[in-house]
Design a protein around this motif. Sequence first.
Motif, PDB file in Angstrom:
ATOM      1  N   ALA A 121       0.855  -1.181   0.000  1.00 42.97           N
ATOM      2  CA  ALA A 121       0.000   0.000   0.000  1.00 42.97           C
ATOM      3  C   ALA A 121       0.891   1.231   0.000  1.00 42.97           C
ATOM      4  O   ALA A 121       1.964   1.224   0.612  1.00 42.97           O
ATOM      5  CB  ALA A 121      -0.918   0.015   1.218  1.00 42.97           C
ATOM      6  N   VAL A 122       0.454   2.258  -0.688  1.00 38.28           N
ATOM      7  CA  VAL A 122       1.196   3.506  -0.742  1.00 38.28           C
ATOM      8  C   VAL A 122       0.381   4.589  -0.048  1.00 38.28           C
ATOM      9  O   VAL A 122      -0.774   4.834  -0.410  1.00 38.28           O
ATOM     10  CB  VAL A 122       1.494   3.920  -2.195  1.00 38.28           C
ATOM     11  CG1 VAL A 122       2.184   5.285  -2.228  1.00 38.28           C
ATOM     12  CG2 VAL A 122       2.352   2.869  -2.881  1.00 38.28           C
ATOM     13  N   PHE A 123       0.978   5.216   0.975  1.00 36.27           N
ATOM     14  CA  PHE A 123       0.382   6.344   1.672  1.00 36.27           C
ATOM     15  C   PHE A 123       1.191   7.595   1.350  1.00 36.27           C
ATOM     16  O   PHE A 123       2.424   7.535   1.219  1.00 36.27           O
ATOM     17  CB  PHE A 123       0.389   6.134   3.188  1.00 36.27           C
ATOM     18  CG  PHE A 123      -0.490   5.021   3.676  1.00 36.27           C
ATOM     19  CD1 PHE A 123      -1.802   5.259   4.074  1.00 36.27           C
ATOM     20  CD2 PHE A 123      -0.013   3.714   3.761  1.00 36.27           C
ATOM     21  CE1 PHE A 123      -2.613   4.238   4.534  1.00 36.27           C
ATOM     22  CE2 PHE A 123      -0.812   2.694   4.228  1.00 36.27           C
ATOM     23  CZ  PHE A 123      -2.119   2.965   4.615  1.00 36.27           C
ATOM     24  N   ASP A 124       0.509   8.725   1.241  1.00 38.23           N
ATOM     25  CA  ASP A 124       1.217   9.991   1.103  1.00 38.23           C
ATOM     26  C   ASP A 124       0.500  11.049   1.938  1.00 38.23           C
ATOM     27  O   ASP A 124      -0.487  10.765   2.611  1.00 38.23           O
ATOM     28  CB  ASP A 124       1.345  10.410  -0.367  1.00 38.23           C
ATOM     29  CG  ASP A 124      -0.002  10.504  -1.078  1.00 38.23           C
ATOM     30  OD1 ASP A 124      -1.026  10.764  -0.409  1.00 38.23           O
ATOM     31  OD2 ASP A 124      -0.027  10.316  -2.306  1.00 38.23           O
ATOM     32  N   ASN A 125       1.014  12.287   1.897  1.00 38.50           N
ATOM     33  CA  ASN A 125       0.453  13.386   2.682  1.00 38.50           C
ATOM     34  C   ASN A 125       0.325  13.019   4.164  1.00 38.50           C
ATOM     35  O   ASN A 125      -0.647  13.373   4.827  1.00 38.50           O
ATOM     36  CB  ASN A 125      -0.917  13.798   2.138  1.00 38.50           C
ATOM     37  CG  ASN A 125      -0.825  14.478   0.794  1.00 38.50           C
ATOM     38  OD1 ASN A 125      -0.644  15.684   0.698  1.00 38.50           O
ATOM     39  ND2 ASN A 125      -0.926  13.681  -0.277  1.00 38.50           N
ATOM     40  N   VAL A 126       1.320  12.289   4.671  1.00 39.12           N
ATOM     41  CA  VAL A 126       1.273  11.847   6.065  1.00 39.12           C
ATOM     42  C   VAL A 126       1.753  12.975   6.972  1.00 39.12           C
ATOM     43  O   VAL A 126       2.811  13.566   6.732  1.00 39.12           O
ATOM     44  CB  VAL A 126       2.146  10.593   6.282  1.00 39.12           C
ATOM     45  CG1 VAL A 126       2.095  10.155   7.737  1.00 39.12           C
ATOM     46  CG2 VAL A 126       1.692   9.473   5.362  1.00 39.12           C
ATOM     47  N   SER A 127       0.972  13.286   8.001  1.00 37.79           N
ATOM     48  CA  SER A 127       1.385  14.296   8.978  1.00 37.79           C
ATOM     49  C   SER A 127       0.948  13.848  10.358  1.00 37.79           C
ATOM     50  O   SER A 127      -0.031  13.120  10.513  1.00 37.79           O
ATOM     51  CB  SER A 127       0.766  15.659   8.646  1.00 37.79           C
ATOM     52  OG  SER A 127      -0.649  15.598   8.726  1.00 37.79           O
ATOM     53  N   PHE A 128       1.695  14.289  11.364  1.00 37.85           N
ATOM     54  CA  PHE A 128       1.407  13.880  12.736  1.00 37.85           C
ATOM     55  C   PHE A 128       1.699  15.046  13.652  1.00 37.85           C
ATOM     56  O   PHE A 128       2.755  15.674  13.529  1.00 37.85           O
ATOM     57  CB  PHE A 128       2.267  12.677  13.124  1.00 37.85           C
ATOM     58  CG  PHE A 128       1.955  12.129  14.494  1.00 37.85           C
ATOM     59  CD1 PHE A 128       0.903  11.253  14.683  1.00 37.85           C
ATOM     60  CD2 PHE A 128       2.697  12.512  15.598  1.00 37.85           C
ATOM     61  CE1 PHE A 128       0.613  10.749  15.938  1.00 37.85           C
ATOM     62  CE2 PHE A 128       2.410  12.022  16.855  1.00 37.85           C
ATOM     63  CZ  PHE A 128       1.359  11.131  17.023  1.00 37.85           C
ATOM     64  N   GLY A 129       0.793  15.363  14.546  1.00 39.37           N
ATOM     65  CA  GLY A 129       1.056  16.445  15.478  1.00 39.37           C
ATOM     66  C   GLY A 129      -0.215  16.954  16.107  1.00 39.37           C
ATOM     67  O   GLY A 129      -1.315  16.500  15.795  1.00 39.37           O
ATOM     68  N   PRO A 130      -0.077  17.917  17.017  1.00 40.32           N
ATOM     69  CA  PRO A 130      -1.249  18.442  17.716  1.00 40.32           C
ATOM     70  C   PRO A 130      -2.130  19.261  16.781  1.00 40.32           C
ATOM     71  O   PRO A 130      -1.642  19.950  15.892  1.00 40.32           O
ATOM     72  CB  PRO A 130      -0.652  19.314  18.821  1.00 40.32           C
ATOM     73  CG  PRO A 130       0.687  19.719  18.277  1.00 40.32           C
ATOM     74  CD  PRO A 130       1.166  18.557  17.467  1.00 40.32           C
TER      75      PRO A 130
END
Length: 736
Positions: A121-130
């Motif tokens: 699987a290909v994921f993009d536009n990944v972001s993590f944070g408050p």
Amino acid sequence: MVARLSSVNSAQNATMFAGFMVRSSTATGAKERMAGYRPSDGQIQYLRRDLEGGSTLHFDTGLKTLPYWFKITRVGSSVTIWHSSDGISWSTPKNLAGSFEGPILAGLAVSARKAGATVGAVFDNVSFGPVQNDYATSWLGNSLPGGGPTIGNVQHMVTSISVDPVNGDTFINGEDENQSFSAYDAAGKFRWFGAGTHFQHGFAVTADSTYAYQGRQNFGFVRFNRTDGSGGGTLYLTTKLVKGLAENSGNLYIADATDNLIRVWSTATLTETANFPVARPRSIAVDRTTGNLWIVQEADTTNPAKVLLYQPNGTKLATEITDVQVPRGLATNSAGRLYVADSGTNQQVRIYNTNGTLYGTLGATGGIYSTYASTKKGEVHPLKFNHPVAVGVDNSGNVTVACNGPKTWWGVIGSGTGMELRKFNSASTLLWEKNCLEYVDCAEADPASDGTTVYTREAKYAMDFTKPSGKEWTYKALTLDPFAYPTDPRLGSISRQGGTWVRTIGGQKFLIVTDMVSETLCFYRFLPNSEIVAPSVVFNRGASNRPLDAYIWRDANGNGLKDTGETQQGTYVNNIWSLWVDSAGDIWTTTYNGPITRYTMQGLDAQGNPIYNYANTQTYTRPADIFGAANTTGTRLERAYYYPSNNMMLLSGYTLNKPRPSNALEYGTLGTEILRYDNWGASPTLTWRIVLPYAPNTGGHSTAAVKSISVAGNYLFAIRSSDARVLVYNLSDGSL
């Protein structure tokens, strides 16, 4: 955490899943939530598991195409997984929400669910944070936030409780959608609710050292493990209506209202060992000093209710208690004294000696309708009970009282007043309380209070927005009095009520209550030096199966009752959904094809009621340039909201530009557009039009359409029913 799933690749795609996963980080008792894409059929799938090693529940939400977005949010202990086709407009299924205490593990998940399978699987536009929001989500009326079996919500209805005399555990039989049986510890902490008890409440509950027993409304009883609420799968006495339960020394005493018997069962074998006749039996309590049985005998058409005394072998004793108007729940203390919840005009718990003489009372005489301790009628006080239905006593002298309001029934289209559960020590000092005062109800802030006073259909709250989420509200008053106004529509003569407005009309404040399908407007006038509101006016548009229900009633003599000569008969008109009362008190309605009709308020009568007449109306045609001629396919005029202060009209519906699809099944929504007109009347000017987020409902209740709007200041708030998403628009230009 946000990510977009752009593609999947698997030779074994029938077992493939790719998306997001949340898991509690504890090694045991871990719960999980997953949301992702299943390429075998293009479905978005949700998976929920609440216990380590437990069963996994699966939910499919419809066909989607890649790329597709997923998001995880956490606020406190509340964790939610979202999905979106564009990464802008997000939705979440209510059955996936969860409460996670402590740390969690969250991340991308790819699963083949088959040995030897290879997946990609290909994921993009990944972001993590408050994520910081400038709004807060909260609730009022319920002491608990909900969110699953470990946190719980206080159930809305109570019929009976059982309090363990040794450790103070409290077991509650009642109702709420999703649960009808729950348990709390001595300190008032929620412990569990019984699995599989959706709409399964009954009238009785008791417990022994191992099990809790629940009577069911449609006959029989079940038993649960009192430690965690497991079990409950087997139904006993399947053809008998159980109205009372009590346990003592391995004997389970059952009030069988079908056969008018007290049945005695062994808790060890769950088999019947004896029975004896008692007419119309209800609640049962065991005298802890003698083992004798106190039994409520319900009233019938010729006999008042009583509390009777029997020996365990069925021998009736001479002692009878006859001075309780509506005896409901019973309990005894370690000295053998009997506590009786009296839901009649006394509205208190009455306490009797073993010989049936009155020992004392708990609670103010008259309850919530009294002026005890210099309070107003209807004003809340810990010792002002609101129709007490159950009572429990532990060995320390603590007393738990459950109140359920004046409604003795509960249903989806006519919910009750709500549950109030209070625990007092032996000095009658409140130790704790739990409330569930609202069901499917809409609250309205009194405009004169700047949001600090809020009304619902039957309750008044004080708000303090400096407090944490869910703690802002304080229950201040009950506005419903069945003794003074027995035909108040809120008692059930008009079903499905839940919408609330507060209006000042002719200088006088009114509470206005409407129903789920906008058939009625019920006006209530506020009484001096009281929190009770009196029935004032009912505007009823009728229904296709009740055309004669089209009428206007006004309380001309001021007694709050519908008397002869107070009603104007109207004519039922089909396809009305919109009912609106503007700030001047005028009533606005519209049909799909028009006209828009205005019922002009003609002032207040001698009793302080607003005056409406069918003769005093004005009509306006629906704008043909927006909606087309009458009966144009796909067009409907759904709402008309008029604002006298600036002569503004907001109309909504399905328009020529955005028609209603032929396969759409939704009803009662605003449609596809909202339009603002200024200078309404002789020369209305279209100022702006908003295209609303919309997807047709093709089955069930869910619809991605706006259900209601509200205007405050320079904002227009619109709520979408499918995901409870509130959209905020600029009232000046219609921009989002």
